[in-house]
Design an enzyme around this catalytic site. Structure first.
Site, PDB file in Angstrom:
ATOM      1  N   ASP A  10      26.680  -1.887 -20.378  1.00 49.54           N
ATOM      2  CA  ASP A  10      26.629  -0.493 -19.976  1.00 49.54           C
ATOM      3  C   ASP A  10      28.099  -0.054 -19.798  1.00 49.54           C
ATOM      4  O   ASP A  10      28.994  -0.903 -19.719  1.00 49.54           O
ATOM      5  CB  ASP A  10      25.852  -0.418 -18.657  1.00 49.54           C
ATOM      6  CG  ASP A  10      25.864   0.963 -18.058  1.00 49.54           C
ATOM      7  OD1 ASP A  10      25.555   1.916 -18.773  1.00 49.54           O
ATOM      8  OD2 ASP A  10      26.198   1.083 -16.862  1.00 49.54           O
ATOM      9  N   LEU A  11      28.349   1.249 -19.750  1.00 54.94           N
ATOM     10  CA  LEU A  11      29.744   1.707 -19.631  1.00 54.94           C
ATOM     11  C   LEU A  11      30.101   2.066 -18.180  1.00 54.94           C
ATOM     12  O   LEU A  11      30.850   1.352 -17.506  1.00 54.94           O
ATOM     13  CB  LEU A  11      29.969   2.919 -20.546  1.00 54.94           C
ATOM     14  CG  LEU A  11      31.367   3.522 -20.527  1.00 54.94           C
ATOM     15  CD1 LEU A  11      32.408   2.556 -21.075  1.00 54.94           C
ATOM     16  CD2 LEU A  11      31.403   4.819 -21.340  1.00 54.94           C
ATOM     17  N   ASP A  12      29.517   3.180 -17.722  1.00 53.94           N
ATOM     18  CA  ASP A  12      29.860   3.688 -16.389  1.00 53.94           C
ATOM     19  C   ASP A  12      29.350   2.732 -15.308  1.00 53.94           C
ATOM     20  O   ASP A  12      28.163   2.450 -15.248  1.00 53.94           O
ATOM     21  CB  ASP A  12      29.229   5.084 -16.218  1.00 53.94           C
ATOM     22  CG  ASP A  12      29.486   5.671 -14.850  1.00 53.94           C
ATOM     23  OD1 ASP A  12      30.480   5.290 -14.218  1.00 53.94           O
ATOM     24  OD2 ASP A  12      28.677   6.508 -14.419  1.00 53.94           O
ATOM     25  N   THR A  18      33.562   5.764 -14.133  1.00 58.00           N
ATOM     26  CA  THR A  18      33.635   7.201 -14.436  1.00 58.00           C
ATOM     27  C   THR A  18      32.748   8.012 -13.491  1.00 58.00           C
ATOM     28  O   THR A  18      32.817   9.244 -13.500  1.00 58.00           O
ATOM     29  CB  THR A  18      33.249   7.485 -15.908  1.00 58.00           C
ATOM     30  OG1 THR A  18      32.246   6.564 -16.302  1.00 58.00           O
ATOM     31  CG2 THR A  18      34.444   7.344 -16.821  1.00 58.00           C
ATOM     32  N   LYS A  46      23.321   8.392 -11.817  1.00 56.86           N
ATOM     33  CA  LYS A  46      23.886   7.247 -12.545  1.00 56.86           C
ATOM     34  C   LYS A  46      22.941   6.774 -13.650  1.00 56.86           C
ATOM     35  O   LYS A  46      21.770   6.507 -13.395  1.00 56.86           O
ATOM     36  CB  LYS A  46      24.220   6.112 -11.578  1.00 56.86           C
ATOM     37  CG  LYS A  46      25.416   6.479 -10.706  1.00 56.86           C
ATOM     38  CD  LYS A  46      25.936   5.311  -9.894  1.00 56.86           C
ATOM     39  CE  LYS A  46      27.173   5.740  -9.125  1.00 56.86           C
ATOM     40  NZ  LYS A  46      27.635   4.724  -8.184  1.00 56.86           N
ATOM     41  N   SER A 115      25.305   2.839 -23.801  1.00 58.28           N
ATOM     42  CA  SER A 115      25.544   3.818 -22.739  1.00 58.28           C
ATOM     43  C   SER A 115      24.794   5.120 -22.977  1.00 58.28           C
ATOM     44  O   SER A 115      24.614   5.528 -24.121  1.00 58.28           O
ATOM     45  CB  SER A 115      27.047   4.106 -22.660  1.00 58.28           C
ATOM     46  OG  SER A 115      27.296   5.240 -21.870  1.00 58.28           O
ATOM     47  N   ALA A 116      24.407   5.777 -21.880  1.00 55.31           N
ATOM     48  CA  ALA A 116      23.773   7.100 -21.969  1.00 55.31           C
ATOM     49  C   ALA A 116      24.801   8.188 -22.253  1.00 55.31           C
ATOM     50  O   ALA A 116      24.439   9.319 -22.579  1.00 55.31           O
ATOM     51  CB  ALA A 116      23.052   7.410 -20.653  1.00 55.31           C
ATOM     52  N   LYS A 146      17.301   5.340 -20.750  1.00 56.51           N
ATOM     53  CA  LYS A 146      16.914   4.191 -19.931  1.00 56.51           C
ATOM     54  C   LYS A 146      15.982   4.704 -18.827  1.00 56.51           C
ATOM     55  O   LYS A 146      16.226   5.806 -18.329  1.00 56.51           O
ATOM     56  CB  LYS A 146      18.153   3.547 -19.285  1.00 56.51           C
ATOM     57  CG  LYS A 146      19.190   3.053 -20.291  1.00 56.51           C
ATOM     58  CD  LYS A 146      20.514   2.714 -19.573  1.00 56.51           C
ATOM     59  CE  LYS A 146      21.622   2.450 -20.573  1.00 56.51           C
ATOM     60  NZ  LYS A 146      22.938   2.225 -19.950  1.00 56.51           N
ATOM     61  N   GLU A 170      24.429  -4.571 -16.459  1.00 60.78           N
ATOM     62  CA  GLU A 170      24.035  -3.236 -15.984  1.00 60.78           C
ATOM     63  C   GLU A 170      24.265  -3.063 -14.495  1.00 60.78           C
ATOM     64  O   GLU A 170      24.067  -3.996 -13.717  1.00 60.78           O
ATOM     65  CB  GLU A 170      22.538  -3.034 -16.246  1.00 60.78           C
ATOM     66  CG  GLU A 170      22.193  -2.103 -17.379  1.00 60.78           C
ATOM     67  CD  GLU A 170      22.589  -0.647 -17.190  1.00 60.78           C
ATOM     68  OE1 GLU A 170      22.943  -0.245 -16.068  1.00 60.78           O
ATOM     69  OE2 GLU A 170      22.545   0.095 -18.182  1.00 60.78           O
ATOM     70  N   ASP A 171      24.649  -1.821 -14.118  1.00 63.35           N
ATOM     71  CA  ASP A 171      24.822  -1.522 -12.684  1.00 63.35           C
ATOM     72  C   ASP A 171      23.721  -0.615 -12.139  1.00 63.35           C
ATOM     73  O   ASP A 171      23.677  -0.380 -10.935  1.00 63.35           O
ATOM     74  CB  ASP A 171      26.176  -0.828 -12.441  1.00 63.35           C
ATOM     75  CG  ASP A 171      26.185   0.598 -12.965  1.00 63.35           C
ATOM     76  OD1 ASP A 171      25.759   0.801 -14.126  1.00 63.35           O
ATOM     77  OD2 ASP A 171      26.583   1.504 -12.228  1.00 63.35           O
TER      78      ASP A 171
HETATM   79  P1  B16 Z   1      27.881  12.270 -20.556  1.00 61.66           P
HETATM   80  P2  B16 Z   1      26.184   4.937 -18.507  1.00 61.66           P
HETATM   81  C1  B16 Z   1      25.980   7.572 -17.911  1.00 61.66           C
HETATM   82  O1  B16 Z   1      26.729   6.485 -18.367  1.00 61.66           O
HETATM   83  C2  B16 Z   1      26.414   7.944 -16.493  1.00 61.66           C
HETATM   84  O2  B16 Z   1      26.080   6.901 -15.605  1.00 61.66           O
HETATM   85  C3  B16 Z   1      25.682   9.188 -16.052  1.00 61.66           C
HETATM   86  O3  B16 Z   1      26.071   9.549 -14.755  1.00 61.66           O
HETATM   87  C4  B16 Z   1      25.990  10.320 -17.039  1.00 61.66           C
HETATM   88  O4  B16 Z   1      25.266  11.503 -16.682  1.00 61.66           O
HETATM   89  C5  B16 Z   1      25.572   9.872 -18.442  1.00 61.66           C
HETATM   90  O5  B16 Z   1      26.265   8.686 -18.777  1.00 61.66           O
HETATM   91  C6  B16 Z   1      25.831  10.939 -19.496  1.00 61.66           C
HETATM   92  O6  B16 Z   1      27.203  11.138 -19.633  1.00 61.66           O
HETATM   93  O7  B16 Z   1      27.791  13.567 -19.824  1.00 61.66           O
HETATM   94  O8  B16 Z   1      29.273  11.753 -20.723  1.00 61.66           O
HETATM   95  O9  B16 Z   1      27.116  12.290 -21.865  1.00 61.66           O
HETATM   96  O10 B16 Z   1      26.060   4.388 -17.117  1.00 61.66           O
HETATM   97  O11 B16 Z   1      24.859   4.953 -19.270  1.00 61.66           O
HETATM   98  O12 B16 Z   1      27.287   4.303 -19.288  1.00 61.66           O
HETATM   99 MG    MG Z   2      25.970   2.529 -15.523  1.00 59.59          MG
END
Ligand code: B16
Ligand code: MG
Length: 217
Positions: A10-12, A18, A46, A115-116, A146, A170-171
């Site tokens: 996962d990224l964030d 972030t 998140k 990542s989302a 997810k 994953e967090d």
């Molecule tokens: P964006 P992850 C997610 O990243 C974030 O945790 C979530 O807070 C954010 O809304 C989502 O990405 C979308 O991000 O606006 O940059 O498309 O944890 O799946 O890496």
């Molecule tokens: Mg995350």
């Protein structure tokens, strides 16, 4: 002992933090709408998509508006968020992550990002990690968020590795569930009492090694 051929990240909250930038940008937007949006509320965002994040904030404030207006607000939030992303450097990679990625690759393991975020590629470029990933699946590549396993199954497919030979880092609870729903192993990053469905939980990557993947059953 499980045979692991690929690590999916996962990224964030796993590679970079972030969440603090997302929070600041959403907070600015919420203030403008007179919605009281706290750091505690931010936990609910998140791993959640951008448009769903906005919906949650509007729900908190009891505010309704046409979809076109929501798209405008989400776009504006992203512009504010990207100002912080543009300032990111290698120093924003969480401790131990780069070393662990390099160790994975040296050990012949494949690596993928799941990542989302629609900004995932840009962030990996900013922190100079893009070249350490064999595949990147982000919010522009998937239809289902997810805990649907789509983002990780797509990553495994791109790597040519079976789901049961993958481990996901994953967090977020929804991310751990996504890994499980995809038939993958999962190592939680963060709080063990929250990520109880993971095989095991690490506080971060400082102590993580490829040898520890042998603890997976
Ligand atoms: P964006 P992850 C997610 O990243 C974030 O945790 C979530 O807070 C954010 O809304 C989502 O990405 C979308 O991000 O606006 O940059 O498309 O944890 O799946 O890496
Ligand atoms: Mg995350």
């Amino acid at each position: 002992m499980a045979t692991i051929k690929a690590c999916l990240f996962d990224l964030d909250g796993v590679i970079v933090d972030t969440a603090k930038f997302h929070y600041q940008a959403w907070k600015t937007l919420a203030d403008g709408l007179n919605i009281d949006f706290t750091e505690h509320d931010n936990e609910r965002l998140k791993g959640v998509s951008r448009m769903r994040s906005l919906e949650i904030i509007l729900e908190i404030g009891g505010v309704t508006m046409p979809e076109a207006e929501q798209v405008t607000l989400a776009t504006r939030k992203n512009e504010v968020y990207l100002e912080d992303v543009q300032r990111m450097t290698e120093a924003d990679v969480l401790p131990g992550v780069r070393r662990f990625l390099e160790e994975c690759r040296a050990a012949g393991l494949k690596t993928a990002l799941g990542s989302a975020s629609k900004n995932a590629r840009l962030i990996l470029e900013r922190v100079q990690l893009l070249s350490l990933f064999d595949a990147v699946v982000d919010g522009t590549d998937v239809a289902n968020a997810k805990p649907d396993p789509e983002v990780f199954l797509k990553g495994a497919e791109m790597l040519g590795v079976a789901p049961e030979e993958c481990v996901v880092f994953e967090d977020a609870v929804a991310g751990v569930e996504a890994a499980r729903n995809g038939g993958m192993h999962c190592i939680g990053v963060g709080d063990a009492s929250i990520l109880s469905d993971a095989d095991f939980v690490i506080p971060g990557f400082e102590e993580m090694t490829v040898a520890r993947l042998q603890e997976l059953r």
